[in-house]
Motif scaffolding. Sequence first.
Motif, PDB file in Angstrom:
ATOM      1  N   HIS A   1      -2.603   9.211 -11.070  1.00 53.53           N
ATOM      2  CA  HIS A   1      -3.981   8.908 -10.667  1.00 53.53           C
ATOM      3  C   HIS A   1      -4.037   8.025  -9.436  1.00 53.53           C
ATOM      4  O   HIS A   1      -5.064   7.898  -8.798  1.00 53.53           O
ATOM      5  CB  HIS A   1      -4.704   8.193 -11.817  1.00 53.53           C
ATOM      6  CG  HIS A   1      -4.022   6.905 -12.178  1.00 53.53           C
ATOM      7  ND1 HIS A   1      -2.915   6.863 -12.999  1.00 53.53           N
ATOM      8  CD2 HIS A   1      -4.262   5.625 -11.779  1.00 53.53           C
ATOM      9  CE1 HIS A   1      -2.512   5.600 -13.116  1.00 53.53           C
ATOM     10  NE2 HIS A   1      -3.306   4.836 -12.379  1.00 53.53           N
ATOM     11  N   ARG A   2      -2.925   7.376  -9.094  1.00 54.26           N
ATOM     12  CA  ARG A   2      -2.958   6.382  -7.998  1.00 54.26           C
ATOM     13  C   ARG A   2      -3.124   7.058  -6.648  1.00 54.26           C
ATOM     14  O   ARG A   2      -2.457   8.049  -6.368  1.00 54.26           O
ATOM     15  CB  ARG A   2      -1.645   5.604  -7.962  1.00 54.26           C
ATOM     16  CG  ARG A   2      -1.549   4.537  -8.983  1.00 54.26           C
ATOM     17  CD  ARG A   2      -0.356   3.672  -8.680  1.00 54.26           C
ATOM     18  NE  ARG A   2      -0.807   2.455  -8.059  1.00 54.26           N
ATOM     19  CZ  ARG A   2      -0.517   1.236  -8.525  1.00 54.26           C
ATOM     20  NH1 ARG A   2       0.244   1.102  -9.582  1.00 54.26           N
ATOM     21  NH2 ARG A   2      -0.965   0.177  -7.911  1.00 54.26           N
TER      22      ARG A   2
ATOM     23  N   GLN B   1       2.420   7.558 -12.367  1.00 61.63           N
ATOM     24  CA  GLN B   1       0.977   7.190 -12.329  1.00 61.63           C
ATOM     25  C   GLN B   1       0.248   8.125 -11.368  1.00 61.63           C
ATOM     26  O   GLN B   1      -0.134   7.710 -10.277  1.00 61.63           O
ATOM     27  CB  GLN B   1       0.827   5.747 -11.846  1.00 61.63           C
ATOM     28  CG  GLN B   1       1.613   4.747 -12.696  1.00 61.63           C
ATOM     29  CD  GLN B   1       1.595   3.358 -12.073  1.00 61.63           C
ATOM     30  OE1 GLN B   1       0.555   2.734 -11.937  1.00 61.63           O
ATOM     31  NE2 GLN B   1       2.756   2.900 -11.666  1.00 61.63           N
TER      32      GLN B   1
END
Length: 436
Positions: A270-271, A268
């Motif tokens: 984008h985290r 992920q």
Amino acid sequence: MTVSELDRGAAHPLPRRIAVLSFHTSPLAQPGTGDAGGLNVYVLQTARRLARRGVEVEIFTRATHSSQPPVEEAGDGVLVRNIVAGPFEGLRKEDLPTQLCPFVAGVMRAEAGHAPGHYDLIHSHYWLSGQAGLVASEHWGVPLVHTAHTLAEVKNAVLAAGDTPEPESRRIGEQQIVDAAHRLVVNTVGERDELVRFYDADPADIDVVSPGADLDQYTPGTQRGTERARRALGLAQKSEVIAFVGRIQPLKAPDVIVRALAEIVRTQPHRDVRLLVVGGPSGSGLERPRSLMELADELGVADRVSFLAPRPPSELVDVYRAADIVAVPSYSESFGLVALEAQACGTPVVAAAVGGLPTAVADGRTGLTVDGHDPRRWADVLAGLLDDDELRLSMSRAAPVHASGFSWDSTADGLLESYAGTTAAYRARRAEAAAS
Ligand code: UDP
């Protein structure tokens, strides 16, 4: 409760003065680096609370700096005696046993300066102090209570990669203490079972007394306080923050969290998730935290990990409050004070299901316990909890309530009870021996 209050209702004699042995590390050392950790905190916190209950406490430790005075105060009714035994600096932990004789001689010399019968009881911490305690106990004619904190057999059973096994000489030393000490105090029922299983201890000789957290120091912060803490630590308010607090050594497994972070970022990207690592290098083998920094670099997450030097509780509290989750991934943990302290600050804990951690963390209510050390599993659990605001919120509310069940005051009360029972049994045995 004080000694005199306890005395009135007590069937057993309570000690007025005790000698606490902490040979390998001083209760006044900064915990979180080298050999200083939970044991140091335990010794100091319980000594202060015992003193408040009317017991005079003298702690004997090995001097590690030429500037240390022979005796220093560590609070009302608590003295620390810095015994010169070997060089001040540069003595490796594995070489400490070579300095046990000078240490014992120093302890004996200090006692000889008092009127006979000065100490009523000895409480030794860690096996090296236990060895010194065996001699002092026999010489002074007082009972020895011993707390192992960690055991060679248990540590060796769960060795982390890169960790050096504990030597057979330690196991032998521990066995001698188990066989000869008048009482063993452990943190959990699990630890009692290990003493019985690995060292053939008699369960009747073991008292289970939970350690605690400093509940005055570690409290949940206000929203503004937490925001300020994040700013001071250079963290954005919107970031998701995981913290690891403790000595940087293979057994504590900080690398598992670095790898888990890398896994979260890989799946992920984008985290905005970050990791705080607070503590200094400790233990044998690896030169950490350098190798941990290198690992973060190799895994491409160095810019998301901050390494912070060990700090006193007054500053550590901000780290706990600033974090969304405190992770305790240890391979072995006799209790895990960090887990308690974090919960006292209202921060959920994700901990390995080992040692005292399942007692320290109420699984599903104040945090989560994880089986094994697979970074992907840890990544799933950490990311899952970061995603679940409602669960985290309910855990932050429940965590301080759970932690309040573990105060150093209860620990001191438990120790006093153990000391009283030990003294009564010791005197009865001596009276019996004298009569026969
Ligand atoms: N600690 C500290 N400052 C730091 C890091 C740790 O005072 O920067 C303290 C922490 O508050 C805790 C202790 O060190 O009380 C570590 O105890 P724990 O039982 O978690 O681990 P141990 O060191 O005994 O393995």
